[in-house]
Motif scaffolding. Structure first.
Motif, PDB file in Angstrom:
ATOM      1  N   ARG A  62     124.122 -33.845 -44.544  1.00  0.00           N
ATOM      2  CA  ARG A  62     125.323 -34.474 -44.498  1.00  0.00           C
ATOM      3  C   ARG A  62     126.380 -34.189 -45.721  1.00  0.00           C
ATOM      4  NH1 ARG A  62     124.190 -39.929 -41.199  1.00  0.00           N
ATOM      5  NH2 ARG A  62     123.210 -39.193 -39.231  1.00  0.00           N
ATOM      6  N   PHE A  63     125.538 -34.164 -46.806  1.00  0.00           N
ATOM      7  CA  PHE A  63     126.570 -34.325 -48.221  1.00  0.00           C
ATOM      8  C   PHE A  63     126.323 -33.121 -48.996  1.00  0.00           C
ATOM      9  CE2 PHE A  63     126.165 -38.630 -46.427  1.00  0.00           C
ATOM     10  CZ  PHE A  63     127.308 -39.009 -46.437  1.00  0.00           C
ATOM     11  N   ASP A  64     125.494 -32.051 -48.434  1.00  0.00           N
ATOM     12  CA  ASP A  64     125.270 -30.809 -49.373  1.00  0.00           C
ATOM     13  C   ASP A  64     124.607 -31.285 -50.569  1.00  0.00           C
ATOM     14  OD1 ASP A  64     125.429 -28.039 -49.682  1.00  0.00           O
ATOM     15  OD2 ASP A  64     127.233 -28.059 -50.527  1.00  0.00           O
ATOM     16  N   LEU A  65     123.768 -31.948 -50.796  1.00  0.00           N
ATOM     17  CA  LEU A  65     122.948 -32.556 -51.733  1.00  0.00           C
ATOM     18  C   LEU A  65     122.112 -31.367 -52.322  1.00  0.00           C
ATOM     19  CD1 LEU A  65     121.801 -36.214 -51.112  1.00  0.00           C
ATOM     20  CD2 LEU A  65     123.891 -35.528 -52.562  1.00  0.00           C
ATOM     21  N   VAL A  66     122.076 -30.941 -53.675  1.00  0.00           N
ATOM     22  CA  VAL A  66     121.339 -29.766 -53.930  1.00  0.00           C
ATOM     23  C   VAL A  66     120.061 -30.288 -54.646  1.00  0.00           C
ATOM     24  CG1 VAL A  66     121.292 -28.156 -55.709  1.00  0.00           C
ATOM     25  CG2 VAL A  66     123.205 -28.519 -54.739  1.00  0.00           C
ATOM     26  N   ASP A  67     119.899 -31.253 -55.541  1.00  0.00           N
ATOM     27  CA  ASP A  67     118.919 -31.609 -56.083  1.00  0.00           C
ATOM     28  C   ASP A  67     118.623 -33.199 -55.993  1.00  0.00           C
ATOM     29  OD1 ASP A  67     117.826 -29.188 -57.340  1.00  0.00           O
ATOM     30  OD2 ASP A  67     119.069 -29.469 -58.831  1.00  0.00           O
ATOM     31  N   GLY A  68     118.110 -33.501 -54.701  1.00  0.00           N
ATOM     32  CA  GLY A  68     118.044 -35.170 -54.637  1.00  0.00           C
ATOM     33  C   GLY A  68     116.688 -35.412 -55.137  1.00  0.00           C
ATOM     34  N   ASP A  69     116.524 -36.630 -55.453  1.00  0.00           N
ATOM     35  CA  ASP A  69     115.384 -37.304 -56.008  1.00  0.00           C
ATOM     36  C   ASP A  69     114.934 -38.388 -54.879  1.00  0.00           C
ATOM     37  OD1 ASP A  69     113.514 -38.681 -57.565  1.00  0.00           O
ATOM     38  OD2 ASP A  69     114.644 -38.796 -59.442  1.00  0.00           O
ATOM     39  N   ALA A  70     113.748 -38.128 -54.373  1.00  0.00           N
ATOM     40  CA  ALA A  70     113.035 -39.102 -53.423  1.00  0.00           C
ATOM     41  C   ALA A  70     112.602 -40.053 -54.325  1.00  0.00           C
ATOM     42  CB  ALA A  70     112.183 -38.416 -52.530  1.00  0.00           C
ATOM     43  N   ALA A  71     112.178 -40.191 -55.354  1.00  0.00           N
ATOM     44  CA  ALA A  71     111.740 -41.511 -56.046  1.00  0.00           C
ATOM     45  C   ALA A  71     112.792 -42.368 -56.161  1.00  0.00           C
ATOM     46  CB  ALA A  71     110.936 -41.029 -57.266  1.00  0.00           C
ATOM     47  N   ALA A  72     113.993 -41.775 -56.953  1.00  0.00           N
ATOM     48  CA  ALA A  72     115.270 -42.473 -57.117  1.00  0.00           C
ATOM     49  C   ALA A  72     115.848 -43.277 -55.899  1.00  0.00           C
ATOM     50  CB  ALA A  72     116.286 -41.868 -57.981  1.00  0.00           C
ATOM     51  N   LEU A  73     115.705 -42.596 -54.630  1.00  0.00           N
ATOM     52  CA  LEU A  73     116.038 -42.920 -53.628  1.00  0.00           C
ATOM     53  C   LEU A  73     115.285 -44.209 -53.069  1.00  0.00           C
ATOM     54  CD1 LEU A  73     118.316 -42.649 -51.200  1.00  0.00           C
ATOM     55  CD2 LEU A  73     116.753 -41.104 -50.200  1.00  0.00           C
ATOM     56  N   ALA A  74     114.196 -44.021 -52.991  1.00  0.00           N
ATOM     57  CA  ALA A  74     113.135 -45.090 -52.698  1.00  0.00           C
ATOM     58  C   ALA A  74     113.415 -46.690 -53.626  1.00  0.00           C
ATOM     59  CB  ALA A  74     111.552 -44.624 -52.812  1.00  0.00           C
ATOM     60  N   GLU A  75     113.743 -46.260 -54.832  1.00  0.00           N
ATOM     61  CA  GLU A  75     114.128 -47.525 -55.773  1.00  0.00           C
ATOM     62  C   GLU A  75     115.341 -48.027 -55.145  1.00  0.00           C
ATOM     63  OE1 GLU A  75     114.227 -46.762 -59.927  1.00  0.00           O
ATOM     64  OE2 GLU A  75     112.340 -45.330 -59.952  1.00  0.00           O
ATOM     65  N   ARG A  76     116.510 -47.233 -54.820  1.00  0.00           N
ATOM     66  CA  ARG A  76     117.408 -47.873 -54.216  1.00  0.00           C
ATOM     67  C   ARG A  76     117.383 -48.627 -53.209  1.00  0.00           C
ATOM     68  NH1 ARG A  76     123.129 -47.249 -55.193  1.00  0.00           N
ATOM     69  NH2 ARG A  76     122.400 -47.107 -57.269  1.00  0.00           N
ATOM     70  N   LEU A  77     116.449 -48.029 -52.350  1.00  0.00           N
ATOM     71  CA  LEU A  77     116.091 -48.498 -50.728  1.00  0.00           C
ATOM     72  C   LEU A  77     115.223 -49.850 -51.092  1.00  0.00           C
ATOM     73  CD1 LEU A  77     115.076 -45.455 -49.019  1.00  0.00           C
ATOM     74  CD2 LEU A  77     117.168 -46.869 -48.506  1.00  0.00           C
ATOM     75  N   GLU A  78     114.686 -49.971 -51.883  1.00  0.00           N
ATOM     76  CA  GLU A  78     113.907 -51.382 -52.391  1.00  0.00           C
ATOM     77  C   GLU A  78     114.936 -52.297 -52.858  1.00  0.00           C
ATOM     78  OE1 GLU A  78     110.543 -52.441 -52.007  1.00  0.00           O
ATOM     79  OE2 GLU A  78     110.375 -50.498 -51.024  1.00  0.00           O
ATOM     80  N   GLU A  79     115.746 -51.974 -53.576  1.00  0.00           N
ATOM     81  CA  GLU A  79     117.031 -53.007 -54.066  1.00  0.00           C
ATOM     82  C   GLU A  79     117.546 -53.445 -52.904  1.00  0.00           C
ATOM     83  OE1 GLU A  79     119.320 -50.522 -56.700  1.00  0.00           O
ATOM     84  OE2 GLU A  79     117.992 -50.365 -58.380  1.00  0.00           O
ATOM     85  N   LEU A  80     117.894 -52.499 -51.784  1.00  0.00           N
ATOM     86  CA  LEU A  80     118.721 -52.927 -50.642  1.00  0.00           C
ATOM     87  C   LEU A  80     117.916 -53.927 -49.675  1.00  0.00           C
ATOM     88  CD1 LEU A  80     120.588 -49.640 -49.757  1.00  0.00           C
ATOM     89  CD2 LEU A  80     121.487 -51.845 -50.849  1.00  0.00           C
ATOM     90  N   THR A  81     116.633 -53.875 -49.744  1.00  0.00           N
ATOM     91  CA  THR A  81     115.797 -54.590 -49.022  1.00  0.00           C
ATOM     92  C   THR A  81     115.783 -56.174 -49.502  1.00  0.00           C
ATOM     93  OG1 THR A  81     113.610 -54.403 -50.496  1.00  0.00           O
ATOM     94  CG2 THR A  81     113.859 -53.026 -48.545  1.00  0.00           C
TER      95      THR A  81
END
Length: 89
Positions: A62-81
């Motif tokens: 959707r956003f044309d990301l080049v170098d996404g970080d799944a671990a950082a995303l998981a941390e953000r998702l945990e914050e949102l929980t």
């Protein structure tokens, strides 16, 4: 593998406010002021449950990301929980 699901859309009232977004959770009565990419994460999660890698792939499409970080995303998702906007499955 941990999967995440966004709060049901019908329980959230979302109002864009310039650079921020107000998200009122009707279930808890709490209003959250969030910045990007929180709204985008919730939208990308949609109605399904995804792990961080699958969500990252969806965001990359959707956003044309080049170098996404799944671990950082998981941390953000945990914050949102902790806010109740995302549920861990």
């Amino acid at each position: 593998m941990t999967r995440y699901r966004a709060a049901p859309p019908e329980t959230l009232l979302t109002v864009p406010l310039d650079a921020l977004t107000a998200i009122h959770d009707r279930r808890s009565g709490q209003t959250h002021l969030v910045a990007a990419p929180v709204s985008e994460l919730l939208e990308a999660l949609g109605d399904g449950a995804l792990d961080a890698a699958a969500l990252l792939a969806r965001l990359a499409e959707r956003f044309d990301l080049v170098d996404g970080d799944a671990a950082a995303l998981a941390e953000r998702l945990e914050e949102l929980t902790t806010t109740g906007l995302v549920e861990r499955l």
